[in-house]
Design a protein around this motif. Structure first.
Motif, mmCIF file in Angstrom:
data_model
loop_
_atom_site.group_PDB
_atom_site.id
_atom_site.type_symbol
_atom_site.label_atom_id
_atom_site.label_comp_id
_atom_site.label_asym_id
_atom_site.label_seq_id
_atom_site.Cartn_x
_atom_site.Cartn_y
_atom_site.Cartn_z
ATOM 1 N N CYS A 21 47.135 -31.558 -10.357
ATOM 2 C CA CYS A 21 45.890 -31.821 -11.011
ATOM 3 C C CYS A 21 44.973 -32.056 -10.149
ATOM 4 C CB CYS A 21 46.162 -33.080 -11.854
ATOM 5 S SG CYS A 21 47.191 -33.069 -13.199
ATOM 6 N N PHE A 83 37.917 -36.402 -13.402
ATOM 7 C CA PHE A 83 38.314 -35.298 -13.837
ATOM 8 C C PHE A 83 37.722 -34.911 -15.246
ATOM 9 C CE2 PHE A 83 42.561 -36.996 -12.299
ATOM 10 C CZ PHE A 83 42.739 -35.852 -11.384
ATOM 11 N N SER A 106 45.539 -34.243 -17.044
ATOM 12 C CA SER A 106 45.299 -35.129 -15.824
ATOM 13 C C SER A 106 45.203 -36.514 -16.357
ATOM 14 C CB SER A 106 43.981 -34.954 -15.026
ATOM 15 O OG SER A 106 43.986 -33.364 -14.729
#
Length: 118
Positions: A21, A83, A106
């Protein structure tokens, strides 16, 4: 010295997914920077700058070996925020499906990892 944790030093599937990720975030930011930039010079600058800033933030406050590592739940919130920012930049660059899948995966991976650290 405290007692060792049972899984200390072992890399789990969740650890590997978290690392993937992190790498995906850097790739999304690099591709987004390239797509957002107008002209070769700006494309190159943004494609390098976006992931460099994210890596700097990660290394300073979120990486397992960081000297100033945030404690949870603050670290989880900061990770998810990073993210989400990467996904928003990706969406702005036209990477909508990739960015949406990335941010969902994520959040799940790091949410599960955060639960494991309690």
């Amino acid at each position: 010295m405290g007692a060792a944790k049972p899984n200390e030093g072992r890399v789990t599937v969740l650890d590997s997914l978290a690392f993937l990720c992190e790498l995906a975030m850097l790739v999304i930011l690099a591709v987004s920077g390239w797509r957002i930039g107008s002209g070769l010079a700006l494309q190159v600058i943004l494609a390098v700058l976006f992931p460099l800033v994210a890596a700097g933030v990660w290394t300073t406050w979120m990486a397992p070996g960081a000297q100033r590592r945030l404690a949870n739940p603050g670290r989880l919130a900061a990770q998810i925020a990073l993210f989400v920012i990467a996904a928003i930049i990706g969406i702005g660059a036209g990477l909508v499906p990739v960015a949406v899948v990335f941010v969902i995966v994520s959040a799940v991976v790091f949410g599960l990892g955060s639960r494991r650290e309690r």
